[in-house]
Enzyme design. Structure first.
Site, PDB file in Angstrom:
ATOM      1  N   THR A  13      -6.094   0.721  11.860  1.00  0.00           N
ATOM      2  CA  THR A  13      -6.342   0.874  10.415  1.00  0.00           C
ATOM      3  C   THR A  13      -6.379  -0.451   9.657  1.00  0.00           C
ATOM      4  OG1 THR A  13      -3.989   1.132   9.933  1.00  0.00           O
ATOM      5  CG2 THR A  13      -5.236   3.156  10.349  1.00  0.00           C
ATOM      6  N   ASN A  31      -2.862  -7.036   8.774  1.00  0.00           N
ATOM      7  CA  ASN A  31      -3.748  -7.026   7.608  1.00  0.00           C
ATOM      8  C   ASN A  31      -3.679  -8.340   6.833  1.00  0.00           C
ATOM      9  OD1 ASN A  31      -2.119  -6.554   4.899  1.00  0.00           O
ATOM     10  ND2 ASN A  31      -1.113  -5.330   6.476  1.00  0.00           N
ATOM     11  N   GLU A  88       0.732  -0.626  16.225  1.00  0.00           N
ATOM     12  CA  GLU A  88      -0.136   0.522  15.895  1.00  0.00           C
ATOM     13  C   GLU A  88      -1.016   0.895  17.083  1.00  0.00           C
ATOM     14  OE1 GLU A  88      -3.899   1.772  13.182  1.00  0.00           O
ATOM     15  OE2 GLU A  88      -2.570   0.298  12.250  1.00  0.00           O
ATOM     16  N   CYS A 130       2.627   5.857   8.859  1.00  0.00           N
ATOM     17  CA  CYS A 130       1.702   5.997   7.733  1.00  0.00           C
ATOM     18  C   CYS A 130       0.780   7.194   7.999  1.00  0.00           C
ATOM     19  CB  CYS A 130       0.871   4.729   7.596  1.00  0.00           C
ATOM     20  SG  CYS A 130      -0.445   4.928   6.378  1.00  0.00           S
ATOM     21  N   SER A 152       2.080  -5.425   3.343  1.00  0.00           N
ATOM     22  CA  SER A 152       3.522  -5.265   3.549  1.00  0.00           C
ATOM     23  C   SER A 152       4.332  -6.340   2.816  1.00  0.00           C
ATOM     24  CB  SER A 152       3.842  -5.269   5.049  1.00  0.00           C
ATOM     25  OG  SER A 152       3.112  -6.271   5.703  1.00  0.00           O
ATOM     26  N   CYS A 168      -8.073   1.631   6.805  1.00  0.00           N
ATOM     27  CA  CYS A 168      -7.513   2.341   5.655  1.00  0.00           C
ATOM     28  C   CYS A 168      -8.011   1.762   4.341  1.00  0.00           C
ATOM     29  CB  CYS A 168      -5.994   2.363   5.726  1.00  0.00           C
ATOM     30  SG  CYS A 168      -5.222   0.869   5.107  1.00  0.00           S
ATOM     31  N   HIS A 206       3.954   1.870  11.602  1.00  0.00           N
ATOM     32  CA  HIS A 206       2.823   1.616  12.505  1.00  0.00           C
ATOM     33  C   HIS A 206       2.570   2.766  13.468  1.00  0.00           C
ATOM     34  CE1 HIS A 206       4.953  -2.182  11.506  1.00  0.00           C
ATOM     35  NE2 HIS A 206       3.750  -2.508  11.109  1.00  0.00           N
ATOM     36  N   CYS A 222       0.865  -1.179   0.000  1.00  0.00           N
ATOM     37  CA  CYS A 222       0.000   0.000   0.000  1.00  0.00           C
ATOM     38  C   CYS A 222       0.907   1.236   0.000  1.00  0.00           C
ATOM     39  CB  CYS A 222      -0.875  -0.008   1.250  1.00  0.00           C
ATOM     40  SG  CYS A 222       0.110  -0.006   2.771  1.00  0.00           S
TER      41      CYS A 222
END
Length: 314
Positions: free
Chosen positions: A171, A231, A132, A102, A274, A201, A80, A17
């Site tokens: 996120t 994620n 995060e 981010c 990632s 996100c 993060h 991303c």
């Protein structure tokens, strides 16, 4: 088995991303600007291949600033995000630092701070001990933010402070699971304030949507990514919930289940935000050595998000 034909539904969008691309670029540009070594606090992104590649270029990964022997070298904060205390510590050490958080995580940080200023008590929906979550909770004084991880915790949550309540989220959560948790909170606190724009996100949402779109057609589903990548782990869960019970994560130490793949006709492939595309290519090439492969890339949305890197690195 070589002539066994297997169709691969390749999920798109997948992989890097904009926040991950920016974070990696920040490390590479920092090495160019300051020379090696540069230090990185926590894995810049959760992927062993990426981390090893950056190590080979001159990055040294640490968990805490105290571990950095040579404080004259720059340090980079991971994508993060970090608690407020970390940049303050870096300043006290007179360290040069570059923040690779981010921008979409920074948005949640600012949101939480603004809600606190406006007199709200904050609930963070997220996973305990994920960097995060540690970073977001670390933006606020102790006691002004609580973590809720699932529907059960939401149901049992009893707020003792007499304040208005608001929520923010990590996120990289499962969009569907988060909706259910929010539903419980809204039933419990009808006046709870929600983010103006969803905190999960765009990349997490798009990748989950893409997996949902094809999972039910697949006999097996593979997500390329790391075990500590939130994620990526969510994508496996989404594939299972969307109708492919044989969904699994392929990480750096995974054995590819060739026999099971050989008994499949259609397999799905995606990758976490990632995971670099080369890992997807390697996985597919490993299958090509054993089977006849047909690839159908199924794209549901084009992504064109880009984040600028800090001016001091240009």
């Amino acid at each position: 088995m070589k002539n066994k034909e297997i169709k691969i539904l390749l999920s798109a969008p997948r992989g890097f991303c904009a926040g991950v691309e920016r974070a990696i670029e920040i490390v590479e540009k920092s090495i160019q600007k300051y020379g090696a070594p540069v230090y990185v606090r926590h894995e810049i992104v959760h992927n062993k291949y990426v981390v090893d590649d950056l190590k080979s270029k001159g990055a040294i990964f640490v968990e805490e600033l105290e571990e950095i022997k040579d404080k004259s070298r720059p340090v980079i904060f991971s994508a993060h995000g970090v608690p407020k205390k970390i940049p303050e510590d870096a300043k006290n050490y007179n360290m040069t630092y570059v923040d690779a958080t981010c921008p979409l995580v920074s948005k949640v940080h600012r949101e939480a701070e603004n809600l606190k200023k406006a007199g709200y008590h904050i609930i963070l929906i997220g996973h305990q001990n994920h960097p995060e979550v540690i970073g977001t909770m670390g933006q606020l004084p102790h006691g002004s933010i609580n973590l809720i991880q699932n529907e059960e915790e939401a149901k049992n949550y009893n707020e003792k402070v007499n304040k208005k309540i608001a929520f923010v989220t990590q996120t990289t959560l499962s969009v569907d699971d988060t909706k259910e948790i929010i539903k419980v909170l809204k039933n419990k606190f009808p006046d709870i304030r929600e983010p103006l724009k969803e905190d999960i996100c765009y990349a997490t949402t798009n990748r989950q949507m893409a997996v949902k779109n094809i999972a039910k057609k697949c006999d097996m589903f593979f997500v390329i990514g790391s075990r500590n990548s939130s994620n990526s782990v969510r994508l496996v869960e989404v594939a299972k919930k969307s109708g492919c019970s044989k969904a699994q994560l392929i990480h750096s130490e995974s054995e590819i289940p060739y026999e099971q793949i050989g008994n499949s006709n259609i397999i799905g492939v995606s990758s976490g935000a990632s995971a670099p595309e080369i890992l997807v290519d390697n996985f597919i090439n490993n299958l090509r050595n054993r089977f006849t492969i047909n690839i159908d890339e199924v794209e549901i949305i084009k992504e064109n998000v880009e984040f600028k890197i800090p001016k001091k690195l240009n």
